[in-house]
Design an enzyme around this catalytic site. Sequence first.
Site, mmCIF file in Angstrom:
data_model
loop_
_atom_site.group_PDB
_atom_site.id
_atom_site.type_symbol
_atom_site.label_atom_id
_atom_site.label_comp_id
_atom_site.label_asym_id
_atom_site.label_seq_id
_atom_site.Cartn_x
_atom_site.Cartn_y
_atom_site.Cartn_z
ATOM 1 N N LYS A 16 2.741 48.771 19.231
ATOM 2 C CA LYS A 16 3.429 50.071 19.203
ATOM 3 C C LYS A 16 2.448 51.240 19.145
ATOM 4 O O LYS A 16 2.811 52.370 19.471
ATOM 5 C CB LYS A 16 4.410 50.146 18.029
ATOM 6 C CG LYS A 16 3.787 50.197 16.656
ATOM 7 C CD LYS A 16 4.855 50.234 15.566
ATOM 8 C CE LYS A 16 4.259 50.258 14.176
ATOM 9 N NZ LYS A 16 3.495 51.498 13.901
ATOM 10 N N ASP A 17 1.203 50.979 18.729
ATOM 11 C CA ASP A 17 0.197 52.035 18.641
ATOM 12 C C ASP A 17 -0.645 52.162 19.907
ATOM 13 O O ASP A 17 -1.528 53.023 19.968
ATOM 14 C CB ASP A 17 -0.752 51.765 17.463
ATOM 15 C CG ASP A 17 -0.060 51.849 16.115
ATOM 16 O OD1 ASP A 17 0.892 52.647 15.993
ATOM 17 O OD2 ASP A 17 -0.461 51.120 15.193
ATOM 18 N N ARG A 67 10.375 59.399 15.781
ATOM 19 C CA ARG A 67 11.462 58.509 16.222
ATOM 20 C C ARG A 67 12.371 58.149 15.042
ATOM 21 O O ARG A 67 13.610 58.226 15.139
ATOM 22 C CB ARG A 67 10.856 57.231 16.831
ATOM 23 C CG ARG A 67 11.869 56.123 17.123
ATOM 24 C CD ARG A 67 11.161 54.839 17.530
ATOM 25 N NE ARG A 67 10.303 54.318 16.469
ATOM 26 C CZ ARG A 67 10.725 53.556 15.464
ATOM 27 N NH1 ARG A 67 12.006 53.233 15.366
ATOM 28 N NH2 ARG A 67 9.886 53.105 14.562
ATOM 29 N N ARG A 104 1.553 53.768 0.822
ATOM 30 C CA ARG A 104 2.925 54.261 0.950
ATOM 31 C C ARG A 104 3.832 53.669 -0.134
ATOM 32 O O ARG A 104 4.653 54.369 -0.729
ATOM 33 C CB ARG A 104 3.462 53.936 2.348
ATOM 34 C CG ARG A 104 2.675 54.595 3.458
ATOM 35 C CD ARG A 104 3.242 54.280 4.817
ATOM 36 N NE ARG A 104 2.320 54.667 5.895
ATOM 37 C CZ ARG A 104 2.663 54.843 7.149
ATOM 38 N NH1 ARG A 104 3.916 54.668 7.526
ATOM 39 N NH2 ARG A 104 1.759 55.173 8.051
#
Length: 307
Positions: A77-78, A125, A149
């Site tokens: 995805k990157d 997104r 995170r």
Amino acid sequence: MIKIATRQSVLALWQSEFIASKLADEGKSSELVGMKTKGDVVLDTPLAKIGGKGLFTKELEESMLRGETDIAVHSLKDVPTTFPQGLVLAAVCARTDARDAMLSQQYASFSELPYGAKIGTTSLRRRMQLLAMRPDLEIISLRGNVQTRIKKLKEGEFDAIILAMAGILRLGLKDEVKFIHAFDIQEMVPAMGQAALGIEAREDMRECVEFLNDPVSVVATTIERDFVHALNGGCQAPIGVHAILDGESVLVRAVLGMPDASEILSDVVRFDVGAYKIAGKQLADKFIARGARELLKKAEAMAAEII
């Protein structure tokens, strides 16, 4: 000896070590070469503001082009949809769980979040789709590796954070937080290539890693990446697209729009498996006819204003 360029986050190292083990199974020795990318260093700015394309790949690509390393392992995805001359996407590994997930210490499901809940994510997104479901939410930028995170969540900075299920599963983090709610694909369409590993390599190294290709993942991610490429959308653009094989057909779900969810285009289309090399562009053409490129330009302008 195959030298593997890798980012130094826990997840990136896990992914690279996983590929190293696969190479070892084939009798091929390898060595990990750790390095930092712009996306790893600049943590106080939303990704969309520092240039989405190649944030997590450029430095690794340069090391391959200099001959210092041979391949790089990425979260697909990157990975931008175009490559520098001399480099190729040599393999796409079997995909795991492609869903996005909500992690919380207090709330077991998305519907339980209180009015105005603080949600951590930097993804435009995800922001778009969250606000489409719940306009009342306060979406706050959240950068850093997975552990950072989760630490911020536990310290009470957020009511919930959004991560990819694939990363949670790969790092064995299901017991790190009290509640994990995975969104259905219909609720939150993933990023192109989400949950698949992509092996980028110099052209002369392609044959060494082609055995890692998973045919099912190749079909699905080719459609997804071609869709984003035809729209000229970067890795950080507010675009979700997910393809899944269903017998002799492929079901493709796509969504794009404004980061604040004020305008959204979406569609669900079925293609024959044999048409997978043209399906992504065909679907993109349908979106373009509905004004997708103009909408994405407006989304880019809005993204620049998001702190």
